[in-house]
Design a protein around this motif. Structure first.
Motif, PDB file in Angstrom:
ATOM      1  N   THR A  93      46.830 -65.227 -55.798  1.00  0.00           N
ATOM      2  CA  THR A  93      47.025 -65.572 -56.980  1.00  0.00           C
ATOM      3  C   THR A  93      46.627 -64.440 -58.104  1.00  0.00           C
ATOM      4  OG1 THR A  93      44.292 -65.926 -57.099  1.00  0.00           O
ATOM      5  CG2 THR A  93      45.838 -67.638 -56.312  1.00  0.00           C
ATOM      6  N   SER A  94      47.033 -64.583 -59.284  1.00  0.00           N
ATOM      7  CA  SER A  94      46.931 -63.582 -60.167  1.00  0.00           C
ATOM      8  C   SER A  94      45.371 -63.089 -60.478  1.00  0.00           C
ATOM      9  CB  SER A  94      47.498 -63.769 -61.552  1.00  0.00           C
ATOM     10  OG  SER A  94      47.241 -65.135 -61.969  1.00  0.00           O
ATOM     11  N   GLU A  95      44.455 -64.141 -60.218  1.00  0.00           N
ATOM     12  CA  GLU A  95      43.022 -63.950 -60.551  1.00  0.00           C
ATOM     13  C   GLU A  95      42.492 -62.875 -59.521  1.00  0.00           C
ATOM     14  OE1 GLU A  95      38.956 -66.727 -61.078  1.00  0.00           O
ATOM     15  OE2 GLU A  95      40.834 -67.645 -60.104  1.00  0.00           O
ATOM     16  N   GLU A  96      42.980 -63.292 -58.394  1.00  0.00           N
ATOM     17  CA  GLU A  96      42.581 -62.382 -57.399  1.00  0.00           C
ATOM     18  C   GLU A  96      42.995 -60.923 -57.480  1.00  0.00           C
ATOM     19  OE1 GLU A  96      42.713 -65.544 -53.233  1.00  0.00           O
ATOM     20  OE2 GLU A  96      44.296 -64.329 -53.950  1.00  0.00           O
ATOM     21  N   ALA A  97      44.112 -60.849 -57.861  1.00  0.00           N
ATOM     22  CA  ALA A  97      44.493 -59.391 -58.376  1.00  0.00           C
ATOM     23  C   ALA A  97      43.656 -58.715 -59.342  1.00  0.00           C
ATOM     24  CB  ALA A  97      45.945 -59.466 -58.700  1.00  0.00           C
ATOM     25  N   LEU A  98      43.401 -59.471 -60.439  1.00  0.00           N
ATOM     26  CA  LEU A  98      42.719 -58.597 -61.354  1.00  0.00           C
ATOM     27  C   LEU A  98      41.177 -58.409 -60.980  1.00  0.00           C
ATOM     28  CD1 LEU A  98      44.067 -60.978 -64.224  1.00  0.00           C
ATOM     29  CD2 LEU A  98      44.457 -58.832 -63.664  1.00  0.00           C
ATOM     30  N   GLN A  99      40.765 -59.545 -60.149  1.00  0.00           N
ATOM     31  CA  GLN A  99      39.293 -59.291 -59.539  1.00  0.00           C
ATOM     32  C   GLN A  99      39.477 -57.728 -58.720  1.00  0.00           C
ATOM     33  OE1 GLN A  99      38.729 -62.752 -57.409  1.00  0.00           O
ATOM     34  NE2 GLN A  99      37.747 -63.701 -59.256  1.00  0.00           N
ATOM     35  N   LEU A 100      40.372 -57.545 -58.064  1.00  0.00           N
ATOM     36  CA  LEU A 100      40.430 -56.423 -57.304  1.00  0.00           C
ATOM     37  C   LEU A 100      40.575 -55.120 -58.118  1.00  0.00           C
ATOM     38  CD1 LEU A 100      42.984 -57.297 -54.206  1.00  0.00           C
ATOM     39  CD2 LEU A 100      40.145 -56.664 -54.148  1.00  0.00           C
ATOM     40  N   ARG A 101      41.333 -55.423 -59.119  1.00  0.00           N
ATOM     41  CA  ARG A 101      41.324 -53.989 -60.221  1.00  0.00           C
ATOM     42  C   ARG A 101      40.123 -53.929 -60.787  1.00  0.00           C
ATOM     43  NH1 ARG A 101      45.428 -52.111 -58.499  1.00  0.00           N
ATOM     44  NH2 ARG A 101      47.449 -51.949 -59.271  1.00  0.00           N
ATOM     45  N   ALA A 102      39.354 -54.856 -61.101  1.00  0.00           N
ATOM     46  CA  ALA A 102      37.967 -54.688 -61.711  1.00  0.00           C
ATOM     47  C   ALA A 102      36.970 -54.229 -60.762  1.00  0.00           C
ATOM     48  CB  ALA A 102      37.599 -56.040 -62.020  1.00  0.00           C
ATOM     49  N   MET A 103      37.206 -54.302 -59.509  1.00  0.00           N
ATOM     50  CA  MET A 103      36.284 -53.747 -58.480  1.00  0.00           C
ATOM     51  C   MET A 103      36.818 -52.256 -58.106  1.00  0.00           C
ATOM     52  SD  MET A 103      36.444 -56.683 -55.481  1.00  0.00           S
ATOM     53  CE  MET A 103      36.054 -58.192 -55.705  1.00  0.00           C
ATOM     54  N   GLY A 104      37.744 -51.700 -58.972  1.00  0.00           N
ATOM     55  CA  GLY A 104      38.004 -50.285 -58.819  1.00  0.00           C
ATOM     56  C   GLY A 104      39.410 -49.968 -57.804  1.00  0.00           C
ATOM     57  N   ILE A 105      39.991 -50.958 -57.331  1.00  0.00           N
ATOM     58  CA  ILE A 105      41.006 -50.888 -56.361  1.00  0.00           C
ATOM     59  C   ILE A 105      42.273 -50.398 -57.287  1.00  0.00           C
ATOM     60  CG2 ILE A 105      42.298 -52.003 -54.656  1.00  0.00           C
ATOM     61  CD1 ILE A 105      39.572 -51.605 -53.541  1.00  0.00           C
ATOM     62  N   ASP A 106      42.847 -49.260 -56.915  1.00  0.00           N
ATOM     63  CA  ASP A 106      43.945 -48.722 -57.759  1.00  0.00           C
ATOM     64  C   ASP A 106      45.282 -48.625 -56.910  1.00  0.00           C
ATOM     65  OD1 ASP A 106      43.314 -46.702 -55.940  1.00  0.00           O
ATOM     66  OD2 ASP A 106      43.140 -45.079 -57.666  1.00  0.00           O
ATOM     67  N   LEU A 107      45.177 -49.348 -55.796  1.00  0.00           N
ATOM     68  CA  LEU A 107      46.403 -49.557 -55.004  1.00  0.00           C
ATOM     69  C   LEU A 107      47.380 -50.393 -55.423  1.00  0.00           C
ATOM     70  CD1 LEU A 107      44.706 -49.892 -51.193  1.00  0.00           C
ATOM     71  CD2 LEU A 107      45.921 -48.010 -52.000  1.00  0.00           C
ATOM     72  N   PRO A 108      48.731 -50.272 -55.160  1.00  0.00           N
ATOM     73  CA  PRO A 108      49.543 -51.371 -55.599  1.00  0.00           C
ATOM     74  C   PRO A 108      49.133 -52.736 -55.063  1.00  0.00           C
ATOM     75  CG  PRO A 108      50.846 -49.384 -54.657  1.00  0.00           C
ATOM     76  CD  PRO A 108      49.404 -49.255 -54.535  1.00  0.00           C
ATOM     77  N   ILE A 109      48.956 -53.651 -55.782  1.00  0.00           N
ATOM     78  CA  ILE A 109      48.572 -55.105 -55.328  1.00  0.00           C
ATOM     79  C   ILE A 109      49.847 -56.131 -55.953  1.00  0.00           C
ATOM     80  CG2 ILE A 109      46.988 -56.859 -55.669  1.00  0.00           C
ATOM     81  CD1 ILE A 109      45.006 -54.673 -56.803  1.00  0.00           C
ATOM     82  N   LEU A 110      50.238 -57.102 -54.965  1.00  0.00           N
ATOM     83  CA  LEU A 110      51.070 -58.013 -55.149  1.00  0.00           C
ATOM     84  C   LEU A 110      50.664 -59.296 -54.940  1.00  0.00           C
ATOM     85  CD1 LEU A 110      54.198 -58.839 -55.145  1.00  0.00           C
ATOM     86  CD2 LEU A 110      54.294 -58.597 -52.680  1.00  0.00           C
TER      87      LEU A 110
END
Length: 419
Positions: free
Chosen positions: A69-86
């Motif tokens: 889900t998009s929510e999961e992707a945004l949560q990972l970005r908020a955790m500082g993950i800068d890898l490509p996320i699909l």
């Protein structure tokens, strides 16, 4: 688990990061040189803790992450993950702009979404990064093969969309099969149409964990793995037998009670004692991921021995028959999934006992269960009680509680807050 190594948690899952590193190495070897590994961490990394798994994947050099889900992707970005996320699934409309700003890769399933992304990305002054999902037979999401040309026409004319990848979803849970072969033919046909229109060096991905270990050769240049990386299921194929489980699940005894013949335990009552029985209660239930279907059928490990579930599983508690296990104390560690001395309970075994699949069990482990990373043999806890998994950590100190002289184990204080 050592007896009476008391923990500061009512229930916890240990996440073995060394096992994750080991499994990723096996996956890299199986996938071959130059193949991108996209680690799927949807549904809180199948219940293992997306923050722990994603941050370790980043340190391990994984090339990308996949979410549902998009929510999961945004949560990972908020955790500082800068890898490509699909986002493998659909992105809800209200989160499209945030995904574009955060450079989240988006699975593209419809022409309408393509046109919407083109307009929105233009207004935001960004490029949408999309992976065209080709429906080769799954039938849930994606563009059917015979309509792919229309979608490619729209993408070719788009100024604000980059076609980063092509993907499809394998139908057969066992992996490689005649049906999978037909699916790969459909994906390759769309890929040929893309390259016919001009040079293209994007991601091509279809293989999941099961397909990676059963296919005779690789299709594409990227593999999407989740359950194999976590060692959370028995897969067919060469190399899978060396995968190690990343998760183990634990609780502790919070009460011991001796009940006479004819006494009942739990709701129903579904259990009536046929002999004098010593009952150990642990503070985990179906709210924490213990399948209700395991009532009077499941087992746990305690002091290196198996203890049968007795009575009905409730929301917060499971009761165990520990009559034949000597020396059980309040505070003793209990293993629901994992190893205790010579005994082992696997996620597969729990799933079979409950009549379901391993993913169902691990994804059901609730938020009340604390995820604790283990690395280089040491169990770690965050230095602060709140915050993401990239916060400083320290070794977890186990406090050994001895039985005071002149008291019985049933008189010991409860280990943890069980009000």
């Amino acid at each position: 688990m050592q007896p009476c190594d008391m923990q500061p948690h009512r229930a916890w899952a240990e996440i073995d990061l060394d096992a994750l590193t080991h499994n990723l190495a096996i996956i890299r070897q199986r996938a071959g040189p130059g193949t991108r590994i996209l680690l799927v961490v949807k549904a809180d990394a199948y219940g293992h803790g997306a923050d722990l798994i994603a941050h370790h994947a980043l340190r391990a050099g994984i090339g990308a992450l996949g979410v549902g889900t998009s929510e999961e992707a945004l949560q990972l970005r908020a955790m500082g993950i800068d890898l490509p996320i699909l986002v493998l699934g659909t992105v809800i409309e209200t989160e499209l702009a945030a995904c574009l700003r955060m450079k989240i890769h988006i699975g593209l399933h419809t022409l309408d979404r393509c046109l919407q992304l083109e307009q929105l990305a233009g207004r935001l002054g960004v490029k949408a990064q999309v992976h065209l999902n080709v429906d080769t037979g799954m039938g849930r999401l994606g563009v059917p093969c015979h309509r792919a040309k229309t979608m490619l026409d729209a993408l070719e004319g788009a100024r604000n969309i980059n076609l980063v990848g092509l993907m499809t979803h394998v139908i057969d849970p066992a992996g490689w099969s005649p049906r999978t072969v037909e699916q790969m033919k459909g994906l390759k046909a769309v890929q040929a149409e893309v390259t016919r229109r001009g040079p293209w060096q994007g991601w091509v991905h279809a293989f999941n964990s099961a397909t990676l270990f059963t296919a005779p050769h690789l299709v594409g240049n990227t593999v999407r793995v989740g359950i194999a990386a976590l060692g959370a299921a028995t897969l067919e194929g060469a190399g899978q037998q060396d995968l190690q489980p990343v998760l183990s699940l634990h609780s502790q005894v919070v009460m011991l009670k001796d009940v006479p013949i004819g006494a009942s335990v739990g709701y129903g009552p579904d259990f009536i004692a046929r002999r004098p029985t010593r009952v150990a209660t642990i503070p985990m239930g179906y709210a924490d991921g213990i399948p209700f279907a395991l009532a009077s059928r499941g087992e746990a490990l305690l002091r290196g021995q198996r203890a049968a579930f007795i009575g009905r599983i409730s929301m917060d508690y499971v009761t165990l028959d520990v009559t034949e296990i000597k020396g059980v104390l309040v505070g003793d560690a209990v293993t629901l999934i994992g190893t205790d001395r010579e005994e082992k309970i696997t996620l597969d075994q729990v799933a079979r006992g409950a009549g379901t699949i391993p993913y169902d069990i691990s994804c059901s482990i609730g938020p009340r269960v604390v995820r604790l990373p283990r690395e280089r043999g040491e169990l770690l806890v965050p230095a602060q009680t709140a915050g993401s998994s990239n916060a400083p950590t320290r070794k977890l100190v186990n406090l050994t509680q001895q039985t005071p002289a002149g008291t019985s184990s049933t008189e010991l204080p409860l280990a943890g807050d069980v009000s």
